[in-house]
Each structure stands twice: as structure tokens, then as C-alpha cells.
Design an enzyme around this catalytic site. Structure first.
Site, PDB file in Angstrom:
ATOM      1  N   LYS A   6       0.811  -1.219   0.000  1.00 31.94           N
ATOM      2  CA  LYS A   6       0.000   0.000   0.000  1.00 31.94           C
ATOM      3  C   LYS A   6       0.848   1.274   0.000  1.00 31.94           C
ATOM      4  O   LYS A   6       0.375   2.337  -0.391  1.00 31.94           O
ATOM      5  CB  LYS A   6      -0.972  -0.021   1.176  1.00 31.94           C
ATOM      6  CG  LYS A   6      -2.032  -1.096   0.991  1.00 31.94           C
ATOM      7  CD  LYS A   6      -3.071  -1.103   2.074  1.00 31.94           C
ATOM      8  CE  LYS A   6      -4.191  -2.079   1.746  1.00 31.94           C
ATOM      9  NZ  LYS A   6      -3.752  -3.490   1.783  1.00 31.94           N
TER      10      LYS A   6
HETATM   11  C1  PLP Z   1      -4.381  -4.556   1.136  1.00 31.03           C
HETATM   12  C2  PLP Z   1      -3.599  -5.814   1.012  1.00 31.03           C
HETATM   13  C3  PLP Z   1      -3.973  -6.827   0.096  1.00 31.03           C
HETATM   14  C4  PLP Z   1      -5.215  -6.732  -0.759  1.00 31.03           C
HETATM   15  O1  PLP Z   1      -5.115  -5.773  -1.776  1.00 31.03           O
HETATM   16  P1  PLP Z   1      -6.422  -5.224  -2.505  1.00 31.03           P
HETATM   17  O2  PLP Z   1      -5.961  -4.120  -3.363  1.00 31.03           O
HETATM   18  O3  PLP Z   1      -7.352  -4.763  -1.413  1.00 31.03           O
HETATM   19  O4  PLP Z   1      -6.998  -6.361  -3.287  1.00 31.03           O
HETATM   20  C5  PLP Z   1      -3.169  -7.952   0.016  1.00 31.03           C
HETATM   21  N1  PLP Z   1      -2.078  -8.099   0.792  1.00 31.03           N
HETATM   22  C6  PLP Z   1      -1.701  -7.168   1.683  1.00 31.03           C
HETATM   23  C7  PLP Z   1      -0.506  -7.414   2.529  1.00 31.03           C
HETATM   24  C8  PLP Z   1      -2.429  -5.980   1.817  1.00 31.03           C
HETATM   25  O5  PLP Z   1      -2.049  -5.052   2.711  1.00 31.03           O
END
Ligand code: PLP
Length: 526
Positions: free
Chosen positions: A117
Site C-alpha cells: 500500500k
Molecule cells: C491490502 C492488502 C492486500 C489486498 O489488496 P487489494 O488491493 O485490497 O486487493 C493484500 N495483501 C496485503 C498485505 C495488503 O495489505
């Protein structure tokens, strides 16, 4: 380039169209829909561009993509490049998102919170900083403010990445709620040890993540309060986050082709098939892959990797999008708690965007017809907990995405197996992606695809150091935390923390809402 809401049913073509800045500031559209670019431009042609692009650095690739989605009169070239470069300086790998050769894992976790993120939230933080610091043009039609308060709830990763993306930004205060003692200790320490004066962690005692989310909804749903404090959201439906995530698909695709000596190949049909397996929750990450493919990157299969919260997998299999039913009267009890908590979701919000694009194609590129359809499906989802897509939309989904669902036992087994075989430690989310990619390889022969000509890249969405519990379950002896966790995570243990605690007593949510409101009022002092 303009953006429209997936639920904009106005027959007047120019109604409700927004530029980039207003799209980013809005997050969610007022009609409840999500903003999409009406047409996705083709910006990449392998035969013409691959050789040149594969020599570019990460920021240059990002710049070329973003340029096509952000009009120059909103952010000029020099400004855009500066924002991009500033956004990726905090990554501890010079390639930003390196493809690890041996196993073809695309490591997206080299940013300050060690989860993918950061790639989006570092950029979004700098965009907000840029928008809020500059004088607004006199002819600006919207009521753009010069200060905002970001309000969010987190079950772990999002809140941390938002805090690290916004810390120290002059015109932004950030309030992140988390359910007290119900997020992982590593994540709690990471968020609450940020002591910048504009960062406000709120621990809600006696609450679940959904309670925190509900408090956000109530406060955001009060127009006067929202306006008075210029409340903004940075959740995963913000368009700038999706845009930011397209870059690494280009970078990874080109890195693998270059490794294979194919960057100069002019006949695209001679390229191997390169698939991406994406650990998926809210569908933001894999949606960016869909857009990259639409822009011209010749990606092979897009593999949705889910844990037991498998609403997307079931949709791809059946064409029916259906929330699981709750064993209790509380709907959020239908979420299954797994080893990959960032993917523990009931519905995947960003899926609405891809549904709109499929509907747009299905209804002969009629944007209004697409929005009417999407609106209907979202209404059914709300009322009946399900909707069934027309055959043409479901077929497009099946042709675009493959999907797999991976249980906790298989996740843990994969971590153990990979560690034994290669010494590489997978985080549990990445492990779900690895198992999905492996299962996908087993389907190739039946689909008459030569496995020798297929390469798979799995997106590593977090460092294993963020989710040590699953790692230790998989590898119970002979592995120490320091051996697989990034140093800042090891070092953070004793750092001082700061948070404000509010308490939910019994079912008195209103009191919690009032307490949080008072925290904002006291802090912002308006
Ligand atoms: C947020 C997240 C996901 C999922 O990603 P999306 O974009 O919501 O599908 C997967 N793995 C981790 C470690 C995350 O923080």
C-alpha cells in the site's frame, strides 16, 4: 482525460465529469459510485516501446503512465516528475519494486510500512500536499479547501500506510482509528510510534474493525461536520491509488522480458505468456493490472488469489456476486478470520469499476446504460445480498480473470515448503498468491497452453516481518524474527507510542461516535 462515476446515469454527457484533482479529492462519488476514466488510452505498444521503456527507471515509467491520466494544465511535467520522485525515495530498494529472479516474486513491500500500500499512499500523500499547498485558480468551479482532515479506520495495513504517507504534511491532519488490541502487535507498534504532530491514532476500546468503520461512516455521512472539518478519505477506492499501482506491472513485465533477452522483440506473438497472480482483497491491486493491460501491456492471465473470503472466486465461477451469510445477527460475522487478514473482506469495493467497464463494452460503449446496470446490481447487492450478471458481462470477467481460493492450511504449507526449498520466506498473503500461481500452472495443459512458454510473477504484498505468526506456524524451529524481518521492524519494538483511547461501552456506539467527534474538534479547534 476526465473521470465519471460508475453510477452516473445522467443522459447529459458532460454532467458530473471531473478532472484529476477533483477526482482525487472526492474519493467516493456523491452518488455512491467510483470514478473511472471513461476511455482508457493505449499508451504502450510492445514492438515500438519495449526496448526503450525497459531501460527506464521506475519513476520514469510511472511518469509516462500518469502523464496520460493527469492533464498537464492540472499538474505540469516538472511538477509531476517531482511528485513521483519524492514518492519513491522512501523505498529501500533502488529498483523500488524489484522482481526477485530465482522465484519471480515481485516484491512490493520496500516502502516505509513494508506492505504494497506504500506504493500508492506515498504518491497520494504527495499529491494532497501539492494540491493543498498551491493557490487555487480563480475560475475553479469546486469548493476546494486548502486544509483537510483525513479520517479512516484500519484493521492494519491501510492505516499504517496512510500515516506514513501523510506524516509531516503541513496541510493535512490524519485520524486513524483501530480496534484496540485487535490488530497485530507489529502493526500497532508501527502506527502508534509515529509521533508527528499531525498524526492522531485513535484506539477504540471494546470495538471491532467494523465498529470503527461504522464510526467513520456516521461522521462522514454528516454533511455539516464533513464540510466544517474538510474530511477526506484515502481508502482503496481513491483513483490515484489505482493509478499509482499500474507502474509496477509495466516495470515487472519489462524486467522479466529483459532478463529473457526479449526487450527488442518486434513480433509480440513470439513473447512468452507472462501471468500475474495477485493476492486480492478489495480488488485495488489487480484492478491496476487490468488497466495496465488495457493501456497496451501484453499481460497474459490475471489471476485473482483469494483466501477463504472468496466472493470474487465464486463470481468468476458462477456469474453470481453474493455476500456470504452471517451465522449471527451481526452481518460482519460472515467474514472469515484467516492468516491473511488484509484480505479478510465481505465484498470487494473496487470490483464495481471493472464491472462498469465490462458493462460499458456489453452495452455497446453506452456509458449511461453501463451506469444504470451497475446501479441496479449495487442496489440488489445491498437489498438482497446478491446479484447475477448478464451472460455477456460474466463471460468478459471469465476471459479476463482466472481465480483460485486458498485455505489457511495450504497457505502455511506453502510458506514451509518454499522456505525449505529456497530459503525465501513468504508472507501469508504472498503465499496465497504463490499457491494460486502453482495451481494455475496445473491447468495449462488442459487449456492447450505450453507450460514451457509461461512465466508467472506473484505479487509479494507484504514483508513476512509484518505477519510473523503465520511464518512461525510454518517454520516452528530454526528461524529467528531478525532473520526475515526488515531492520526497522525489529528496531521499533521499544519505541515510545502515542494514541488517544476512546471506549465503547456495551452497544452504545453513539457515545463512541461522539467521543471521536470530540477528539477531532479538540484537535482541530474550529
Ligand atoms: C491490502 C492488502 C492486500 C489486498 O489488496 P487489494 O488491493 O485490497 O486487493 C493484500 N495483501 C496485503 C498485505 C495488503 O495489505
Amino acid at each position: 482525460m476526465q473521470y465519471r462515476s460508475t453510477r452516473n446515469t445522467s443522459p447529459i454527457a458532460s454532467n458530473g465529469l471531473l478532472g484529476f484533482e477533483d477526482t482525487v479529492r472526492a474519493g467516493l462519488a456523491a452518488d455512491g459510485g467510483l470514478y473511472v476514466p471513461t476511455e482508457v488510452p493505449t499508451i504502450f505498444n510492445y514492438a515500438e516501446n519495449a526496448e526503450e521503456w525497459s531501460n527506464l527507471e521506475y519513476c520514469q515509467v510511472a511518469f509516462r503512465i500518469f502523464r496520460k491520466f493527469i492533464p498537464a494544465h492540472e499538474i505540469n511535467d516538472a511538477e509531476l516528475l517531482a511528485i513521483v520522485e519524492k514518492s519513491y525515495t522512501a523505498f529501500d530498494d533502488e529498483k523500488v519494486t524489484p522482481v526477485v529472479k530465482m522465484v519471480r516474486i515481485l516484491e512490493l513491500w520496500h516502502g516505509p510500512t513494508f506492505a504494497f500500500k506504500d506504493v500508492a499512499l506515498q504518491f497520494l500523500g504527495n499529491l494532497f500536499d501539492f494540491f493543498l499547498s498551491r493557490p487555487q485558480p480563480a475560475d475553479s468551479q469546486s469548493e476546494r479547501t486548502t486544509r483537510i482532515a483525513v479520517l479512516g479506520a484500519t484493521s492494519g495495513d491501510t492505516g499504517g500506510a496512510a500515516i506514513y504517507g501523510l506524516r509531516g504534511k503541513r496541510n493535512v491532519d490524519v485520524f486513524i482509528m483501530h480496534p484496540k488490541n485487535r490488530i497485530s502487535p507489529v502493526q500497532e507498534q508501527q502506527m502508534t510510534s509515529v509521533l508527528d504532530p499531525n498524526v492522531h491514532n485513535i484506539a477504540v476500546d471494546g470495538a471491532t474493525f467494523d465498529d470503527c468503520q461504522e464510526i467513520v461512516k456516521v461522521l462522514m455521512g454528516n454533511p455539516e461536520f464533513k464540510k466544517k472539518y474538510s474530511l477526506a478519505a484515502v481508502n482503496s477506492i481513491n483513483w490515484a491509488r489505482i493509478l499509482a499501482q499500474t507502474t509496477y506491472y509495466f516495470v515487472a513485465y519489462l524486467a522479466v522480458m529483459k532478463e529473457l533477452g526479449l526487450e527488442g522483440e518486434k513480433d509480440v506473438s513470439k513473447l512468452p505468456r507472462l501471468n500475474f497472480a495477485v493476492p486480492t482483497g478489495n480488488f485495488g491491486d489487480i484492478l491496476a493490472a487490468y488497466y495496465a493491460k488495457k493501456m497496451g501491456l501484453p499481460i497474459g492471465d490475471l489471476i485473482i488469489a483469494t483466501n477463504n473470503n472468496d466472493i470474487l472466486h465464486r463470481f468468476i465461477q458462477t456469474g453470481i456476486y453474493e455476500k456470504p451469510t452471517s451465522p449471527t445477527t451481526n452481518p460482519s460475522d460472515a467474514v472469515r478470520i484467516t492468516h491473511s487478514p488484509a484480505m479478510d473482506i465481505l465484498v470487494s469495493s473496487n470490483f464495481e469499476r471493472v464491472l462498469w467497464h465490462f458493462a460499458h463494452e456489453h452495452y455497446d460503449r453506452d456509458a449511461v446504460a453501463a451506469s444504470i446496470a451497475v446501479r441496479g446490481w449495487m442496489d440488489s447487492l445491498k437489498i438482497d445480498g446478491r446479484f447475477e450478471a448478464p451472460e455477456g458481462v460474466w463471460r468478459r470477467a471469465r476471459e479476463t480473470f482466472r481465480s483460485h481460493t486458498v485455505c489457511d492450511a495450504d497457505t502455511v504449507a506453502a510458506i514451509g515448503k518454499w522456505f525449505g526449498k529456497t530459503g525465501y520466506v513468504l508472507d501469508p498473503h504472498t503465499a496465497v498468491g504463490v499457491v494460486s500461481a502453482e495451481r494455475e500452472i496445473e491447468t495449462l495443459v488442459a487449456r492447450e497452453i505450453d507450460p514451457e512458454k509461461v512465466y508467472s510473477v506473484v505479487l509479494a504484498t507484504a514483508s513476512p516481518g509484518k505477519f510473523p505468526e503465520a511464518v512461525f506456524e510454518a517454520v516452528p524451529v530454526g528461524l529467528k524474527y531478525e532473520e526475515f524481518a526488515p531492520e526497522p521492524l525489529v528496531r521499533q519494538a521499544g519505541l515510545p507510542k502515542r494514541m488517544i483511547t476512546v471506549t465503547v461501552v456495551g452497544n452504545d456506539r453513539q457515545k463512541a461516535v461522539d467521543d471521536v467527534r470530540r477528539v477531532l474538534e479538540a484537535t482541530l479547534g474550529l
